[in-house]
Design an enzyme around this catalytic site. Structure first.
Site, PDB file in Angstrom:
ATOM      1  CG  HIS A 369      23.506  26.663   9.075  1.00 25.93           C
ATOM      2  ND1 HIS A 369      23.313  25.569   9.888  1.00 25.93           N
ATOM      3  CD2 HIS A 369      24.203  26.202   8.019  1.00 25.93           C
ATOM      4  CE1 HIS A 369      23.866  24.511   9.344  1.00 25.93           C
ATOM      5  NE2 HIS A 369      24.406  24.870   8.192  1.00 25.93           N
ATOM      6  CD  GLU A 370      22.231  30.458   3.628  1.00 26.37           C
ATOM      7  OE1 GLU A 370      22.439  31.673   3.449  1.00 26.37           O
ATOM      8  OE2 GLU A 370      21.322  29.833   3.083  1.00 26.37           O
ATOM      9  CG  HIS A 373      28.784  26.347   6.528  1.00 28.92           C
ATOM     10  ND1 HIS A 373      29.421  25.199   6.938  1.00 28.92           N
ATOM     11  CD2 HIS A 373      27.465  26.064   6.580  1.00 28.92           C
ATOM     12  CE1 HIS A 373      28.528  24.269   7.216  1.00 28.92           C
ATOM     13  NE2 HIS A 373      27.334  24.767   7.010  1.00 28.92           N
ATOM     14  CD  GLU A 393      25.464  21.283   8.490  1.00 28.56           C
ATOM     15  OE1 GLU A 393      24.296  21.709   8.458  1.00 28.56           O
ATOM     16  OE2 GLU A 393      26.336  21.618   7.663  1.00 28.56           O
ATOM     17  CG  HIS A 457      23.539  17.530   6.719  1.00 28.61           C
ATOM     18  ND1 HIS A 457      23.862  16.779   5.611  1.00 28.61           N
ATOM     19  CD2 HIS A 457      23.873  18.803   6.418  1.00 28.61           C
ATOM     20  CE1 HIS A 457      24.360  17.557   4.680  1.00 28.61           C
ATOM     21  NE2 HIS A 457      24.376  18.791   5.148  1.00 28.61           N
TER      22      HIS A 457
END
Length: 555
Positions: A369-370, A373, A393, A457
């Site tokens: 996920h990180e 981005h 997101e 989110h």
């Protein structure tokens, strides 16, 4: 009893950062060069899809950059840009069939145009096949003279940061820009506020202020929070690529762009100390409050390695910026820090140790996920606010899920749950559910006119639900031992096309059709264009994309 502050922290988990370096010259252009064809994982052994991306050699990328930069004046003329406008190449994608998608940022009278990005699509023969713009408005302002002082803009930005819970806030100066992210372009200031958010996460709040009236126009975080042989805590015993020999090894992965894993030893600044070891066995498989513990480092290094391999194998993308350069990871950030974050400014990932310093947020889907981005920042640059923020997101949840399935790890099997390993809620429940996002108590299952007002989110639920429906379809299903039951907004039945194809469609849309201001309706159009490019306008895949969006009330 849950306090409002704690509730705000729970919403922020697993957000991660999307700081965008304005005007960065990454790639671009159209010229010949060495490239290899990308083959989706569900089509191994078949001819590559004509509209799938290719991998460019370093020499070909350099040539593309030089060609695109040399041609920016002519490109601007063909696009009908004004005399004061100039283009800056940000990214380029070349498809198997030779089609090139060149992404540009814009300047006006030398000022960055925020929300003025665009993608030019060109056939192999050099014929224009259209342009995708973040804004349709002509870039023009009545005056370049500001009526508001930079000091006033800085004061407003600091006030905005404190309202959002930032502590020790200080403005890093206000720069003049043209704001084109919404409505008529205006002269504005962009102010970045540093310091700390109230949970200890570094703060990079970008505030856009009208230079004529002093009115705040927009704001977004440059760093968004996340919850987020090696003997790991979450993924069991794994193979790690390290460097060294004999009795001296470091957590350096030379095969993946030189990725390194560092120990912050509970500090909150600097790079930290590179992990070293005498026997090349990292961690114990158990968490520890000891700042020198290697277990969190093993998880972080494994997550970085699997994410790199996922992007390379699935999309032929070599690293976050597709330039072959590895990021670096920092573990043991702060004390009792229940978060993790990606920061473009250092091109690095940072993980806290969680409650009691023994619950590190280094799970595999958090890592994927990180870093995703960072991929979004290097491509579409989706603004981290409103519907585009939900898409940003959601993109990280989608690709983080892709990483988890790709790794095929017996200790952390692939699923459509987000953050299920790190137990932030304390009851074993995941942070988010893709089959029915509202199960987390706040995420949106379907689009509505107010969805952009939700925390990103929660608004990301629409994208997550779309991706699940496109991959697996509606109704009940059990995958890797997890039961799902996905509804649709209109009661329709959606038949999935498989996760591999759904990933290809989302990636192509992100890299060639999404811009900084893309909303859900535009995301529908972009993914339909991607499905048409990849599989054909009359294909089952194209029809499934339309059906899945209808299933989440996006038309």
């Amino acid at each position: 009893m849950t306090t409002p502050r704690y509730a705000r922290h729970k919403r922020s988990y697993l957000a991660i950062a999307t700081a965008v370096a304005a005007g960065a010259l990454l790639t671009g252009g159209l010229t010949a060069g060495t490239a290899s064809a990308q083959v989706p994982s569900d089509q191994a052994g078949q001819a590559p899809l004509a509209a799938a991306p290719t991998t460019l050699s370093a020499a070909a990328r350099t040539s593309l950059i030089q060609k695109a930069q040399a041609d920016i004046a002519e490109t601007g003329r063909r696009l009908g840009l004004g005399a004061k406008e100039k283009l800056i190449v940000k990214d380029v994608v070349r498809d198997v069939d030779g089609t090139v998608h060149t992404r540009y940022e814009r300047t006006y009278a030398g000022l960055p145009v925020l929300g003025g990005d665009l993608v030019v699509h060109t056939s192999k023969a050099g014929k224009s096949e259209g342009v995708t713009k973040a804004t349709k408005a002509a870039i023009k302002v009545a005056s370049l003279k500001a009526q508001v002082t930079p000091a006033k803009a800085e004061k407003l930005a600091v006030s905005a940061a404190r309202t959002l819970g930032s502590t020790k806030s200080a403005a890093d100066g206000a720069r003049k820009v043209v704001w084109a992210g919404s409505g008529k372009p205006v002269l504005a200031y962009e102010t970045v506020v540093g310091g700390l958010q109230d949970d200890g996460t570094p703060n990079q709040l970008h505030v856009i202020t009208d230079a004529a009236t002093g009115k705040k126009l927009f704001e977004y975080q440059g760093i968004e929070n996340a919850t987020g042989t090696g003997k790991t805590l979450y993924s069991g015993t794994v193979e790690l690529t390290t460097s060294g020999s004999g009795s001296s090894y470091t957590l350096t992965d030379a095969s993946r762009g030189g990725h390194k894993t560092y120990n912050l030893k509970h500090g909150t600044s600097g790079t930290g100390t590179l992990f070293t070891d005498a026997d090349n066995t990292w961690g114990t498989g158990a968490a520890s409050s000891d700042a020198n513990d290697q277990t969190a480092a093993a998880d972080a290094a494994y997550g970085a390695q699997e994410t790199w391999d996922f992007y390379k194998s699935t999309f032929n993308r070599t690293g976050i910026k597709n330039d072959g350069v590895g990021a670096y990871s920092r573990v043991h950030y702060g004390s009792n820090y229940v978060n993790a974050f990606w920061d473009d400014s250092c091109f690095c990932m940072t993980y806290g140790d969680g409650s009691g310093n023994n619950h590190p947020l280094t799970a595999l889907d958090v890592a994927g996920h990180e870093m995703s981005h960072g991929v979004t920042s290097a491509t579409a640059g989706l603004n981290y606010s409103g519907e585009s923020g939900g898409l940003n997101e959601g993109t990280s949840d989608i690709f983080g899920t892709g990483v988890e399935f790709y790794a095929d790890n017996a200790s952390d099997k692939g699923d459509y749950l987000i953050g299920e390993k790190i137990d932030i809620n304390g009851d074993g429940s995941p942070l988010r559910y893709m089959d029915k996002p509202s199960k987390d108590g706040g995420s949106a299952d379907y689009w509505s006119s107010g969805v952009g007002n939700k925390d990103v989110h929660y608004s990301s639920g629409v994208a997550n639900h779309f991706f699940y429906l496109l991959s697996e379809g509606s109704g009940k299903k059990t995958i890797n031992g997890v039961d799902y039951d996905s509804p649709t907004s209109d009661g329709s039945t959606v038949t999935g096309i498989g996760r591999d194809k759904a990933l290809q469609i989302w990636y192509k849309a992100l890299t060639t059709y999404f811009t900084s201001t893309t909303n859900y309706k535009q995301a529908r159009a972009g993914t339909l264009s991607a499905a048409s490019d990849l599989y054909g306008a009359d294909s089952t895949e194209y029809k499934a994309v339309a059906a899945a969006w209808s299933g989440v009330n996006v038309s």
